[in-house]
Design a protein around this motif. Sequence first.
Motif, PDB file in Angstrom:
ATOM      1  N   LYS A  84       0.825  -1.215   0.000  1.00 34.77           N
ATOM      2  CA  LYS A  84       0.000   0.000   0.000  1.00 34.77           C
ATOM      3  C   LYS A  84       0.855   1.260   0.000  1.00 34.77           C
ATOM      4  O   LYS A  84       0.546   2.235  -0.678  1.00 34.77           O
ATOM      5  CB  LYS A  84      -0.907   0.019   1.236  1.00 34.77           C
ATOM      6  CG  LYS A  84      -2.041  -0.959   1.188  1.00 34.77           C
ATOM      7  CD  LYS A  84      -2.871  -0.850   2.444  1.00 34.77           C
ATOM      8  CE  LYS A  84      -3.957  -1.877   2.472  1.00 34.77           C
ATOM      9  NZ  LYS A  84      -4.723  -1.831   3.717  1.00 34.77           N
ATOM     10  N   ASP A  85       1.931   1.237   0.774  1.00 31.35           N
ATOM     11  CA  ASP A  85       2.749   2.434   0.926  1.00 31.35           C
ATOM     12  C   ASP A  85       3.833   2.556  -0.136  1.00 31.35           C
ATOM     13  O   ASP A  85       4.496   3.586  -0.202  1.00 31.35           O
ATOM     14  CB  ASP A  85       3.421   2.419   2.308  1.00 31.35           C
ATOM     15  CG  ASP A  85       2.391   2.385   3.424  1.00 31.35           C
ATOM     16  OD1 ASP A  85       1.273   2.875   3.209  1.00 31.35           O
ATOM     17  OD2 ASP A  85       2.714   1.850   4.504  1.00 31.35           O
ATOM     18  N   TYR A  86       4.041   1.539  -0.949  1.00 33.97           N
ATOM     19  CA  TYR A  86       5.127   1.577  -1.929  1.00 33.97           C
ATOM     20  C   TYR A  86       4.727   2.430  -3.125  1.00 33.97           C
ATOM     21  O   TYR A  86       3.700   2.207  -3.752  1.00 33.97           O
ATOM     22  CB  TYR A  86       5.493   0.164  -2.389  1.00 33.97           C
ATOM     23  CG  TYR A  86       6.597   0.147  -3.409  1.00 33.97           C
ATOM     24  CD1 TYR A  86       7.882   0.535  -3.066  1.00 33.97           C
ATOM     25  CD2 TYR A  86       6.357  -0.234  -4.725  1.00 33.97           C
ATOM     26  CE1 TYR A  86       8.904   0.536  -3.991  1.00 33.97           C
ATOM     27  CE2 TYR A  86       7.374  -0.230  -5.660  1.00 33.97           C
ATOM     28  CZ  TYR A  86       8.644   0.158  -5.286  1.00 33.97           C
ATOM     29  OH  TYR A  86       9.640   0.152  -6.211  1.00 33.97           O
ATOM     30  N   LYS A  87       5.578   3.419  -3.409  1.00 34.30           N
ATOM     31  CA  LYS A  87       5.360   4.297  -4.554  1.00 34.30           C
ATOM     32  C   LYS A  87       6.639   4.276  -5.380  1.00 34.30           C
ATOM     33  O   LYS A  87       7.631   4.902  -5.014  1.00 34.30           O
ATOM     34  CB  LYS A  87       5.033   5.711  -4.090  1.00 34.30           C
ATOM     35  CG  LYS A  87       3.743   5.760  -3.297  1.00 34.30           C
ATOM     36  CD  LYS A  87       3.448   7.157  -2.816  1.00 34.30           C
ATOM     37  CE  LYS A  87       2.145   7.142  -2.073  1.00 34.30           C
ATOM     38  NZ  LYS A  87       2.277   7.423  -0.669  1.00 34.30           N
ATOM     39  N   PRO A  88       6.649   3.532  -6.496  1.00 36.92           N
ATOM     40  CA  PRO A  88       7.871   3.418  -7.284  1.00 36.92           C
ATOM     41  C   PRO A  88       8.393   4.751  -7.788  1.00 36.92           C
ATOM     42  O   PRO A  88       9.585   4.922  -7.969  1.00 36.92           O
ATOM     43  CB  PRO A  88       7.480   2.505  -8.450  1.00 36.92           C
ATOM     44  CG  PRO A  88       6.146   1.975  -8.151  1.00 36.92           C
ATOM     45  CD  PRO A  88       5.568   2.753  -7.047  1.00 36.92           C
ATOM     46  N   ALA A  89       7.522   5.701  -8.008  1.00 35.54           N
ATOM     47  CA  ALA A  89       7.962   6.999  -8.516  1.00 35.54           C
ATOM     48  C   ALA A  89       8.803   7.739  -7.477  1.00 35.54           C
ATOM     49  O   ALA A  89       9.641   8.567  -7.827  1.00 35.54           O
ATOM     50  CB  ALA A  89       6.750   7.845  -8.897  1.00 35.54           C
ATOM     51  N   GLN A  93      16.056   4.511  -5.855  1.00 32.37           N
ATOM     52  CA  GLN A  93      16.802   3.514  -6.618  1.00 32.37           C
ATOM     53  C   GLN A  93      16.190   3.268  -8.003  1.00 32.37           C
ATOM     54  O   GLN A  93      16.858   2.761  -8.891  1.00 32.37           O
ATOM     55  CB  GLN A  93      16.862   2.190  -5.846  1.00 32.37           C
ATOM     56  CG  GLN A  93      17.676   2.272  -4.581  1.00 32.37           C
ATOM     57  CD  GLN A  93      19.147   2.485  -4.863  1.00 32.37           C
ATOM     58  OE1 GLN A  93      19.664   2.078  -5.891  1.00 32.37           O
ATOM     59  NE2 GLN A  93      19.831   3.153  -3.954  1.00 32.37           N
ATOM     60  N   VAL A  94      14.911   3.582  -8.164  1.00 31.90           N
ATOM     61  CA  VAL A  94      14.245   3.346  -9.448  1.00 31.90           C
ATOM     62  C   VAL A  94      14.442   4.580 -10.315  1.00 31.90           C
ATOM     63  O   VAL A  94      13.897   5.641 -10.048  1.00 31.90           O
ATOM     64  CB  VAL A  94      12.733   3.065  -9.238  1.00 31.90           C
ATOM     65  CG1 VAL A  94      12.038   2.890 -10.570  1.00 31.90           C
ATOM     66  CG2 VAL A  94      12.541   1.848  -8.372  1.00 31.90           C
ATOM     67  N   ARG A  95      15.260   4.412 -11.347  1.00 32.37           N
ATOM     68  CA  ARG A  95      15.504   5.501 -12.287  1.00 32.37           C
ATOM     69  C   ARG A  95      15.490   4.922 -13.694  1.00 32.37           C
ATOM     70  O   ARG A  95      15.881   3.790 -13.912  1.00 32.37           O
ATOM     71  CB  ARG A  95      16.861   6.153 -12.015  1.00 32.37           C
ATOM     72  CG  ARG A  95      16.918   6.849 -10.672  1.00 32.37           C
ATOM     73  CD  ARG A  95      18.081   7.809 -10.573  1.00 32.37           C
ATOM     74  NE  ARG A  95      19.345   7.257 -11.008  1.00 32.37           N
ATOM     75  CZ  ARG A  95      20.364   7.027 -10.216  1.00 32.37           C
ATOM     76  NH1 ARG A  95      20.283   7.270  -8.947  1.00 32.37           N
ATOM     77  NH2 ARG A  95      21.492   6.539 -10.696  1.00 32.37           N
ATOM     78  N   GLY A  96      15.074   5.702 -14.623  1.00 32.71           N
ATOM     79  CA  GLY A  96      15.082   5.266 -16.009  1.00 32.71           C
ATOM     80  C   GLY A  96      13.720   4.761 -16.456  1.00 32.71           C
ATOM     81  O   GLY A  96      12.799   4.569 -15.673  1.00 32.71           O
ATOM     82  N   ASP A  97      13.631   4.538 -17.741  1.00 33.30           N
ATOM     83  CA  ASP A  97      12.393   4.071 -18.363  1.00 33.30           C
ATOM     84  C   ASP A  97      12.382   2.550 -18.373  1.00 33.30           C
ATOM     85  O   ASP A  97      13.376   1.910 -18.721  1.00 33.30           O
ATOM     86  CB  ASP A  97      12.336   4.626 -19.795  1.00 33.30           C
ATOM     87  CG  ASP A  97      11.036   4.290 -20.492  1.00 33.30           C
ATOM     88  OD1 ASP A  97      10.111   3.812 -19.814  1.00 33.30           O
ATOM     89  OD2 ASP A  97      10.965   4.504 -21.708  1.00 33.30           O
ATOM     90  N   GLY A  98      11.258   1.975 -18.012  1.00 35.51           N
ATOM     91  CA  GLY A  98      11.133   0.520 -17.986  1.00 35.51           C
ATOM     92  C   GLY A  98      11.254  -0.119 -19.352  1.00 35.51           C
ATOM     93  O   GLY A  98      11.670  -1.273 -19.472  1.00 35.51           O
TER      94      GLY A  98
END
Length: 175
Positions: A84-89, A93-98
């Motif tokens: 619920k609390d996880y927001k990938p944006a 550590q999450v950078r770049g286009d999938g």
Amino acid sequence: MTDKLPPNLLALFAPRPALRYLPPADHAPEERKTNAISGVGQYLEELKEYDDDYKPTESWLQRKDREKLERKEKHQYQITEGVKDYKPAEDPQVRGDGFKTLFVARLSYDTEVKDLEREFGRYGPIERIRIVQDTTAEDNAPPKKKQKGYAFVVYEREQDMKGTTASISLSPLLA
């Protein structure tokens, strides 16, 4: 029945001579003394005192069941509350286009960024390479304990990533 057998076979069933008696090498049996055997009555008072402090330990089966239940509860919590609390944006550590990101698995634990750059750089310019590390590992732990064995390669163009997946072959980097 054996009386009908020929003499050469009857010789196989003949009793052997008795074994020769040898006296014991250490003490004669009549000179041996064993320890006196006493009852447990003298320890009953100490046993009552021990009962108050006794905490049973868990067996390996109980520990296995407890750990299994803890993992199940942790997994259930992650599914219900943790997601619920996880927001990938918002994850740093999450950078770049999938669509430009290539997932590389089964890496050798001694693989470095320059090795991945050399192998995958031939398909196009690379924006970023991230070898996933275990954040809970100790600082002086060997690389096998630190690395998870997979990485993310982010290309600058989506066509380069697609060209990589179409023409990739097994690499010496793979374990």
